[in-house]
Design a protein around this motif. Structure first.
Motif, mmCIF file in Angstrom:
data_model
loop_
_atom_site.group_PDB
_atom_site.id
_atom_site.type_symbol
_atom_site.label_atom_id
_atom_site.label_comp_id
_atom_site.label_asym_id
_atom_site.label_seq_id
_atom_site.Cartn_x
_atom_site.Cartn_y
_atom_site.Cartn_z
ATOM 1 N N ASP A 1 0.810 -1.221 0.000
ATOM 2 C CA ASP A 1 0.000 0.000 0.000
ATOM 3 C C ASP A 1 0.839 1.263 0.000
ATOM 4 O O ASP A 1 1.804 1.363 0.761
ATOM 5 N N ASN A 2 0.441 2.209 -0.849
ATOM 6 C CA ASN A 2 1.091 3.526 -0.950
ATOM 7 C C ASN A 2 2.495 3.494 -1.546
ATOM 8 O O ASN A 2 3.177 4.497 -1.554
ATOM 9 N N GLU A 3 2.916 2.324 -2.058
ATOM 10 C CA GLU A 3 4.223 2.285 -2.730
ATOM 11 C C GLU A 3 4.035 2.555 -4.217
ATOM 12 O O GLU A 3 2.976 2.307 -4.780
ATOM 13 N N GLU A 4 5.103 3.062 -4.844
ATOM 14 C CA GLU A 4 5.048 3.230 -6.299
ATOM 15 C C GLU A 4 6.332 2.722 -6.937
ATOM 16 O O GLU A 4 7.330 2.499 -6.247
ATOM 17 N N LEU A 5 6.267 2.492 -8.250
ATOM 18 C CA LEU A 5 7.416 1.914 -8.951
ATOM 19 C C LEU A 5 7.423 2.414 -10.390
ATOM 20 O O LEU A 5 6.400 2.405 -11.068
ATOM 21 N N GLN A 6 8.593 2.877 -10.837
ATOM 22 C CA GLN A 6 8.761 3.290 -12.235
ATOM 23 C C GLN A 6 8.998 2.047 -13.084
ATOM 24 O O GLN A 6 9.868 1.230 -12.737
ATOM 25 N N VAL A 7 8.234 1.899 -14.139
ATOM 26 C CA VAL A 7 8.349 0.701 -14.986
ATOM 27 C C VAL A 7 8.230 1.092 -16.457
ATOM 28 O O VAL A 7 7.997 2.254 -16.786
ATOM 29 N N LYS A 8 8.388 0.091 -17.313
ATOM 30 C CA LYS A 8 7.972 0.190 -18.716
ATOM 31 C C LYS A 8 6.726 -0.685 -18.809
ATOM 32 O O LYS A 8 6.692 -1.763 -18.209
ATOM 33 N N ALA A 9 5.727 -0.243 -19.542
ATOM 34 C CA ALA A 9 4.483 -1.038 -19.594
ATOM 35 C C ALA A 9 3.921 -1.058 -21.003
ATOM 36 O O ALA A 9 4.222 -0.201 -21.831
ATOM 37 N N ARG A 10 3.103 -2.093 -21.262
ATOM 38 C CA ARG A 10 2.357 -2.126 -22.541
ATOM 39 C C ARG A 10 0.949 -2.613 -22.267
ATOM 40 O O ARG A 10 0.708 -3.398 -21.354
ATOM 41 N N ILE A 11 0.006 -2.130 -23.088
ATOM 42 C CA ILE A 11 -1.401 -2.504 -22.895
ATOM 43 C C ILE A 11 -1.906 -3.412 -24.011
ATOM 44 O O ILE A 11 -3.071 -3.759 -24.045
ATOM 45 N N ARG A 12 -1.002 -3.786 -24.908
ATOM 46 C CA ARG A 12 -1.365 -4.771 -25.940
ATOM 47 C C ARG A 12 -0.091 -5.389 -26.499
ATOM 48 O O ARG A 12 0.981 -4.803 -26.393
ATOM 49 N N TYR A 13 -0.242 -6.555 -27.089
ATOM 50 C CA TYR A 13 0.895 -7.253 -27.691
ATOM 51 C C TYR A 13 1.505 -6.385 -28.786
ATOM 52 O O TYR A 13 0.783 -5.719 -29.519
ATOM 53 N N ARG A 14 2.814 -6.399 -28.886
ATOM 54 C CA ARG A 14 3.562 -5.676 -29.919
ATOM 55 C C ARG A 14 3.610 -4.164 -29.719
ATOM 56 O O ARG A 14 4.239 -3.454 -30.486
ATOM 57 N N GLN A 15 2.891 -3.641 -28.731
ATOM 58 C CA GLN A 15 3.017 -2.206 -28.487
ATOM 59 C C GLN A 15 4.420 -1.926 -27.937
ATOM 60 O O GLN A 15 4.882 -2.629 -27.041
#
Length: 395
Positions: A335-349
């Protein structure tokens, strides 16, 4: 010799996977999954699973490995097809390939393989597995495939540590061209076979046609929303709290049919998905129409002109806590933690810069850049470099 069951699909990737494992000294068994035989919902007369199982058998024969077919169609119908219809009825767009891996290949199929005395299950996915030691424990990492163009780690975003521990991905270090070359050199019948399209295992079926067999057509209106609509005006809100801001950023636009003009008719809002352009059959607009939202309750499709319409874009999305999944449980946010990431919402994006915010009621994913067509029911997956850390169903 360790025993490996390879899911031979009748394609080139799984064929070469079986060959490579054999070269590495494993005892290899080929198993073909038959996942569908309800002919009432296969549109074409072609019967792809028969051709595929035949090709899989020829490959096993060529390699001199035992081969059998397992019929998983009952589990497939229950866990994938029924789930899909249910999701579409709710106005969400599921991803059958991710589900297929989680529910069938790495669950039902894996259990059968292990019951045959296998140490591992192998598939022809373009991804890699690594191991690290942490606090005296072995932790398995799911890494992107070396062929950036074919990387399929996204499809495995729901796997668990236990499933990974018993999985092998023999072609993860190779390029597709190298896989085809090996298949040619070994005279495998699948060397030049085209990659399969269509629903995971169902074969050559067009999704709307497939859905129409179960979800009844129902005529409704196509409404066009003007890009200048005041609801798109930049909000200079004063947020009372961080949660307040996250909720605001991830909130969907709410439309009513009175917000725009009726420009056409459709046969069922549940056949359409956000960002869709084809199949609307509405002409005469200066720019093509895109679906910006669907309302399955009222059976209305909302559209906007051009791919830059503001209704297509959002900055953030939300995942309910029960639908948040960490492949790397040891890195799960509190709870209340955050993390910088790389993300995708669909394949190949291409991977996008984003920040995860874990709250009491769920996980918010806030992107640096606005994202097009964030779609409920699809999966968001997040990475640290090459490693897929976790995923969730967009709600």
């Amino acid at each position: 010799m360790k025993k490996v069951v390879v899911g031979l699909s009748g394609g080139v990737d799984s064929s070469v996977s079986a060959y490579l494992l054999q070269q590495q000294g494993y005892e290899v068994i080929g198993l073909f999954m038959k996942n569908w035989h309800d002919d009432s919902v296969t549109i074409s007369d072609e019967c792809p699973w028969l051709d595929d199982s035949n090709d899989a058998m020829l490959v096993a024969d060529k390699l001199g490995i035992p081969f059998q077919t397992v019929d998983l169609s009952e589990q497939y119908k229950e866990r994938i097809v029924d789930y899909m219809f249910n999701e579409y009825e709710r106005g969400r767009t599921p991803n059958p390939d991710v589900l297929c891996n989680r529910e069938i290949k790495f669950d039902v199929f894996m259990k059968i393989a292990l019951s045959l005395g296998a140490d591992y299950v192998a598939t022809g996915h373009y991804c890699r597995k690594a191991e690290i030691e942490k606090d005296g424990e072995t932790i398995y990492q799911l890494l992107a495939g070396k062929d950036a163009n074919k990387d399929q780690s996204y499809f495995l975003c729901q796997l668990t540590q236990e499933q990974l521990s018993q999985s092998l991905f023999p072609i993860g270090e190779l390029q597709k061209s190298e896989v085809r070359k090996i298949a040619k050199e070994q005279n495998l019948v699948t060397a030049d076979k085209k990659d399969s399209q269509g629903l995971c295992f169902i074969g050559k079926v067009r999704l709307p046609d497939f859905l129409q067999q179960k979800l009844q057509p129902k005529e409704g209106a196509i409404v066009e929303i003007d890009a200048q609509k005041e609801l798109y005006a930049e909000d200079k809100a004063d947020y009372r709290s961080k949660i307040d801001k996250l909720e605001h950023l991830s909130k969907k636009y709410k439309y009513a049919s009175t917000d725009g003009k009726v420009v056409g008719k459709h046969q069922g809002a549940h056949y359409f998905t956000k960002g869709q352009r084809k199949g609307l059959a509405v002409g005469g607009t200066p720019k093509p129409l895109f679906v910006i939202d669907t309302d399955v309750e009222e059976n209305v499709i909302y559209t906007g002109q051009g791919k830059n319409h503001p209704g297509i874009y959002r900055k953030a999305l939300f995942v309910n806590n029960e639908e948040v999944h960490w492949v790397r449980k040891d890195l799960a946010l509190k709870d209340n933690e955050e993390l910088q990431v790389k993300a995708r919402i669909r394949y190949r994006q291409p991977l996008q810069d984003a920040t995860l915010h874990q709250t009491g009621n769920g996980l918010y994913v806030v992107f640096e850049e606005n994202q097009a067509s964030i779609t409920e029911g699809q999966f968001v997956a997040w990475y640290d470099g090459d490693e897929l850390l976790g995923s969730g169903v967009i709600s």
